[in-house]
Write a protein that holds these residues in place. Sequence first.
Motif, PDB file in Angstrom:
ATOM      1  N   ARG A 135       0.826  -1.218   0.000  1.00 21.38           N
ATOM      2  CA  ARG A 135       0.000   0.000   0.000  1.00 21.38           C
ATOM      3  C   ARG A 135       0.856   1.262   0.000  1.00 21.38           C
ATOM      4  O   ARG A 135       0.363   2.344  -0.339  1.00 21.38           O
ATOM      5  CB  ARG A 135      -0.926   0.012   1.212  1.00 21.38           C
ATOM      6  CG  ARG A 135      -0.244   0.378   2.507  1.00 21.38           C
ATOM      7  CD  ARG A 135      -1.141   0.283   3.716  1.00 21.38           C
ATOM      8  NE  ARG A 135      -0.561   0.916   4.882  1.00 21.38           N
ATOM      9  CZ  ARG A 135       0.356   0.391   5.655  1.00 21.38           C
ATOM     10  NH1 ARG A 135       0.814  -0.826   5.381  1.00 21.38           N
ATOM     11  NH2 ARG A 135       0.841   1.040   6.699  1.00 21.38           N
ATOM     12  N   THR A 136       2.133   1.165   0.404  1.00 19.65           N
ATOM     13  CA  THR A 136       3.002   2.340   0.466  1.00 19.65           C
ATOM     14  C   THR A 136       3.817   2.544  -0.806  1.00 19.65           C
ATOM     15  O   THR A 136       4.588   3.503  -0.881  1.00 19.65           O
ATOM     16  CB  THR A 136       3.966   2.222   1.663  1.00 19.65           C
ATOM     17  OG1 THR A 136       4.785   1.054   1.502  1.00 19.65           O
ATOM     18  CG2 THR A 136       3.196   2.127   2.971  1.00 19.65           C
ATOM     19  N   LEU A 137       3.680   1.654  -1.787  1.00 18.31           N
ATOM     20  CA  LEU A 137       4.389   1.837  -3.049  1.00 18.31           C
ATOM     21  C   LEU A 137       3.728   2.950  -3.865  1.00 18.31           C
ATOM     22  O   LEU A 137       2.496   3.073  -3.889  1.00 18.31           O
ATOM     23  CB  LEU A 137       4.383   0.533  -3.853  1.00 18.31           C
ATOM     24  CG  LEU A 137       5.277  -0.600  -3.326  1.00 18.31           C
ATOM     25  CD1 LEU A 137       4.990  -1.885  -4.090  1.00 18.31           C
ATOM     26  CD2 LEU A 137       6.742  -0.219  -3.429  1.00 18.31           C
ATOM     27  N   MET A 138       4.547   3.744  -4.538  1.00 22.49           N
ATOM     28  CA  MET A 138       4.017   4.817  -5.368  1.00 22.49           C
ATOM     29  C   MET A 138       3.254   4.239  -6.560  1.00 22.49           C
ATOM     30  O   MET A 138       3.615   3.189  -7.099  1.00 22.49           O
ATOM     31  CB  MET A 138       5.140   5.710  -5.869  1.00 22.49           C
ATOM     32  CG  MET A 138       5.832   6.523  -4.785  1.00 22.49           C
ATOM     33  SD  MET A 138       4.771   7.763  -4.016  1.00 22.49           S
ATOM     34  CE  MET A 138       4.449   6.992  -2.416  1.00 22.49           C
ATOM     35  N   ASP A 139       2.202   4.950  -6.979  1.00 19.46           N
ATOM     36  CA  ASP A 139       1.415   4.504  -8.129  1.00 19.46           C
ATOM     37  C   ASP A 139       1.649   5.428  -9.320  1.00 19.46           C
ATOM     38  O   ASP A 139       2.565   6.261  -9.318  1.00 19.46           O
ATOM     39  CB  ASP A 139      -0.072   4.434  -7.763  1.00 19.46           C
ATOM     40  CG  ASP A 139      -0.576   5.751  -7.179  1.00 19.46           C
ATOM     41  OD1 ASP A 139       0.080   6.794  -7.398  1.00 19.46           O
ATOM     42  OD2 ASP A 139      -1.618   5.744  -6.500  1.00 19.46           O
ATOM     43  N   GLU A 140       0.816   5.299 -10.337  1.00 20.69           N
ATOM     44  CA  GLU A 140       1.014   6.036 -11.585  1.00 20.69           C
ATOM     45  C   GLU A 140       0.783   7.535 -11.447  1.00 20.69           C
ATOM     46  O   GLU A 140       1.172   8.295 -12.343  1.00 20.69           O
ATOM     47  CB  GLU A 140       0.082   5.483 -12.670  1.00 20.69           C
ATOM     48  CG  GLU A 140       0.412   4.082 -13.137  1.00 20.69           C
ATOM     49  CD  GLU A 140      -0.099   3.010 -12.184  1.00 20.69           C
ATOM     50  OE1 GLU A 140       0.211   1.825 -12.398  1.00 20.69           O
ATOM     51  OE2 GLU A 140      -0.813   3.363 -11.209  1.00 20.69           O
ATOM     52  N   SER A 141       0.158   7.986 -10.376  1.00 20.56           N
ATOM     53  CA  SER A 141      -0.130   9.411 -10.243  1.00 20.56           C
ATOM     54  C   SER A 141       1.146  10.249 -10.150  1.00 20.56           C
ATOM     55  O   SER A 141       1.122  11.442 -10.460  1.00 20.56           O
ATOM     56  CB  SER A 141      -0.998   9.659  -9.009  1.00 20.56           C
ATOM     57  OG  SER A 141      -0.308   9.272  -7.829  1.00 20.56           O
ATOM     58  N   LEU A 142       2.250   9.648  -9.736  1.00 15.51           N
ATOM     59  CA  LEU A 142       3.520  10.372  -9.645  1.00 15.51           C
ATOM     60  C   LEU A 142       4.540   9.893 -10.671  1.00 15.51           C
ATOM     61  O   LEU A 142       5.565  10.533 -10.853  1.00 15.51           O
ATOM     62  CB  LEU A 142       4.115  10.213  -8.230  1.00 15.51           C
ATOM     63  CG  LEU A 142       3.350  10.876  -7.091  1.00 15.51           C
ATOM     64  CD1 LEU A 142       4.051  10.603  -5.772  1.00 15.51           C
ATOM     65  CD2 LEU A 142       3.221  12.363  -7.310  1.00 15.51           C
ATOM     66  N   THR A 143       4.278   8.764 -11.312  1.00 16.67           N
ATOM     67  CA  THR A 143       5.250   8.189 -12.262  1.00 16.67           C
ATOM     68  C   THR A 143       4.597   7.968 -13.616  1.00 16.67           C
ATOM     69  O   THR A 143       4.742   6.897 -14.215  1.00 16.67           O
ATOM     70  CB  THR A 143       5.798   6.871 -11.701  1.00 16.67           C
ATOM     71  OG1 THR A 143       4.702   5.969 -11.487  1.00 16.67           O
ATOM     72  CG2 THR A 143       6.517   7.087 -10.382  1.00 16.67           C
ATOM     73  N   PHE A 144       3.843   8.966 -14.091  1.00 18.73           N
ATOM     74  CA  PHE A 144       3.120   8.801 -15.351  1.00 18.73           C
ATOM     75  C   PHE A 144       4.060   8.670 -16.549  1.00 18.73           C
ATOM     76  O   PHE A 144       3.668   8.152 -17.600  1.00 18.73           O
ATOM     77  CB  PHE A 144       2.179   9.991 -15.567  1.00 18.73           C
ATOM     78  CG  PHE A 144       2.854  11.324 -15.539  1.00 18.73           C
ATOM     79  CD1 PHE A 144       3.392  11.889 -16.683  1.00 18.73           C
ATOM     80  CD2 PHE A 144       2.966  12.021 -14.334  1.00 18.73           C
ATOM     81  CE1 PHE A 144       4.031  13.118 -16.633  1.00 18.73           C
ATOM     82  CE2 PHE A 144       3.595  13.254 -14.297  1.00 18.73           C
ATOM     83  CZ  PHE A 144       4.134  13.809 -15.447  1.00 18.73           C
ATOM     84  N   ASP A 145       5.300   9.152 -16.428  1.00 11.60           N
ATOM     85  CA  ASP A 145       6.245   9.092 -17.542  1.00 11.60           C
ATOM     86  C   ASP A 145       7.215   7.927 -17.425  1.00 11.60           C
ATOM     87  O   ASP A 145       8.196   7.856 -18.169  1.00 11.60           O
ATOM     88  CB  ASP A 145       7.025  10.397 -17.633  1.00 11.60           C
ATOM     89  CG  ASP A 145       7.773  10.725 -16.334  1.00 11.60           C
ATOM     90  OD1 ASP A 145       7.423  10.118 -15.295  1.00 11.60           O
ATOM     91  OD2 ASP A 145       8.685  11.570 -16.368  1.00 11.60           O
ATOM     92  N   MET A 146       6.994   7.023 -16.483  1.00 14.19           N
ATOM     93  CA  MET A 146       7.876   5.880 -16.291  1.00 14.19           C
ATOM     94  C   MET A 146       7.075   4.729 -15.701  1.00 14.19           C
ATOM     95  O   MET A 146       5.886   4.867 -15.387  1.00 14.19           O
ATOM     96  CB  MET A 146       9.047   6.244 -15.363  1.00 14.19           C
ATOM     97  CG  MET A 146       8.617   6.761 -13.997  1.00 14.19           C
ATOM     98  SD  MET A 146       9.983   7.212 -12.926  1.00 14.19           S
ATOM     99  CE  MET A 146      10.743   5.636 -12.668  1.00 14.19           C
ATOM    100  N   VAL A 147       7.727   3.590 -15.544  1.00 14.16           N
ATOM    101  CA  VAL A 147       7.042   2.420 -14.999  1.00 14.16           C
ATOM    102  C   VAL A 147       6.728   2.654 -13.521  1.00 14.16           C
ATOM    103  O   VAL A 147       7.556   3.147 -12.754  1.00 14.16           O
ATOM    104  CB  VAL A 147       7.915   1.158 -15.169  1.00 14.16           C
ATOM    105  CG1 VAL A 147       7.199  -0.063 -14.602  1.00 14.16           C
ATOM    106  CG2 VAL A 147       8.247   0.948 -16.633  1.00 14.16           C
ATOM    107  N   SER A 148       5.529   2.302 -13.131  1.00  4.87           N
ATOM    108  CA  SER A 148       5.116   2.469 -11.744  1.00  4.87           C
ATOM    109  C   SER A 148       5.939   1.573 -10.823  1.00  4.87           C
ATOM    110  O   SER A 148       6.243   0.417 -11.172  1.00  4.87           O
ATOM    111  CB  SER A 148       3.633   2.118 -11.597  1.00  4.87           C
ATOM    112  OG  SER A 148       3.282   1.982 -10.242  1.00  4.87           O
ATOM    113  N   PRO A 149       6.342   2.058  -9.625  1.00 12.65           N
ATOM    114  CA  PRO A 149       7.052   1.189  -8.670  1.00 12.65           C
ATOM    115  C   PRO A 149       6.282  -0.066  -8.320  1.00 12.65           C
ATOM    116  O   PRO A 149       6.898  -1.114  -8.054  1.00 12.65           O
ATOM    117  CB  PRO A 149       7.235   2.100  -7.449  1.00 12.65           C
ATOM    118  CG  PRO A 149       7.262   3.476  -8.015  1.00 12.65           C
ATOM    119  CD  PRO A 149       6.285   3.447  -9.153  1.00 12.65           C
TER     120      PRO A 149
END
Length: 650
Positions: free
Chosen positions: A476-490
């Motif tokens: 649940r603490t992994l970053m999602d696409e909202s902050l990594t829209f230009d790269m692969v999601s963590p």
Amino acid sequence: MAATPEELLGLAEPAPLSPSLFLDLPPMTHGDSQNDLALEYISRVLTEEDIVDKFFYQYPDHPKLLQAEQSFAEILANTSPTADQESFASSTSILMPSQGNNTDVMVSGCQVQDPALLNCTGTVEPNSMVFPSESSTNMNMLSSMSMAFFNGMEDANRFLPADDVMMDGRGRKKRSDMDGEMEAGLGRSSKQIVVVLHSALEEEEEEEEEATALEMLDRLILNGYEASPSEMQEVVRVTWEDKEDKAARQSISRRGRCAARHTVVTDLETLLTRCAEAVASSDVCGASKLLERIKCHSSPRGDARQRLAHYFAQGLEARLAGTGSRLYRSLMGKRTSAVELIRAYYLHTAASCSIKVGLLFSTNTIYKAVAGRRKLHIVHYGISTGFQWPDLLRLLANREGGPPEVTITGINTPQPGPCPAALMEQAGDRLSNCASQLGVPFKFRAIASKLEDVQAEDLHIDPDEVLVVSSLYEFRTLMDESLTFDMVSPRDMVLNTIRKMRPSVFISSVVNGPYSAAFFMTRFRHALYHFTALFDVMETTVPRDSDKRLLVERDILARSAINMIACEGADRVERPQNYKEWQARNQRAGLRQLPLDPDIVLMLKDEVKNWHHKHFMISEDHRWLLQGWKGRVQYAHSTWAAGDATGSLV
């Protein structure tokens, strides 16, 4: 001769008086009238510091002075003083007239010697020191001078307050300056000493408490909770049956109490939602007024809704002020003793079955996966204290045919400070000690890194071992696409790494909290819905006056809620998703969902039904084992394997 006007005004210095006027005076007794000349001389002595020097300078050869100095000269001329004489001469000594005769008693160290020490010659012999006998004239003169001195001191002491107390200008008592300075110095020193001692005692207590906590951890890891000390069991002895029995004994009408409580709940939920809307629209004035109203009706020791409103108001206030990140860091930076954390953990485990069901699901799944195999490797994402694995080690130790070789690789985000993997290394030491006493071959490895940065090649996987990957509510603490829209999601990076590991089973336990939406109000409403259920669980199972309940709500529940409400961007670490969203994400990463083991599901349903509150629910949906409270799904568990491999549990 009458004094001139200049002398009266102090403009001219009067001529010095003849010493015979003073030295030829008869001996004075206490209470006699003083001579005018003596009074004038005393006045000059008090006002002029060098009058004595001038007197002896002008009359150096006066016979009376020479005669008075003779006895002292004889003492100084003695070239072979005894040790007692040297010791006596070095002490502070004055002459004091005795009562009833003209002999002088030596006072040394402010203690008057007994007059019985006088010898037959009329001299004093303290400490074996003998004074030479003098003529009666000299003795009378010295006696008169000493008598006048001590009589003056006696008269002066009558006007002084007792116990060295002086009076200030308002007539209030005060100590002398020297005594005050000494007392102030002693007071400051005493305070400093008290502070130092207090700090030392606190450090000693903290060390003892830490040692006690470590001892408890060792016992808990080795023996499990059921065999833990009685004081730990008392922490979680409060159950829902006790609450219901207590409620049944109360004479208050339930209907009236529930109606009043419902009114408060409705008001607080409405106020929180309206306040969140004002914060979202940057209405500072409206949000501030609503926050004041919420604070008046909320409390960390009230009922469930009042407690939830208290912490949600903190998050809204921090978001309004722009201090959400600072507030969350301060909450995470607060140090809680290990003993309190242990007690809070077990209270939470007893009050809510979420953690216990997750541990039982994971332990029994791994035990079945390693059946008939000699090597087991567990990759644990988010390992902290290692509480999850002692039960598994005990099961493996009692396995028919002997235990397998167990290797655990713990992966966790680095801690700040010089030892980023200190927490994991401590967990590894305890688990190693536990395995050694149980007779299980054991290895532990700690990797301090971001979860998404760990690659399959870093894990040294042996093809002969059963590989199990486990995550208990950590993703649940992994970053999602909202902050990594230009790269692969963590999140996708971690799932891709797990697929490359080709584990026999990947156990995924997730928080079913759909409050990670990008829009604040959508996220706030979902969070209000989710945390209302969590606080209601604590309200139903634990008394309100429990300090451990306050610790659980503040350090476990409130931190997540405040982070979700007050923080944005990379500072918002709480990003749970719905279990159906996780199912779709796992499938996109190339993972294949395994069916649930019916024996494990049946065992867990019996556990929840027989040992937990009736409002806890457990059910199945699309190969997910769901947990919840009063119909609200809060947690979900499932098992997975690589899409191009055959899992051991198929």
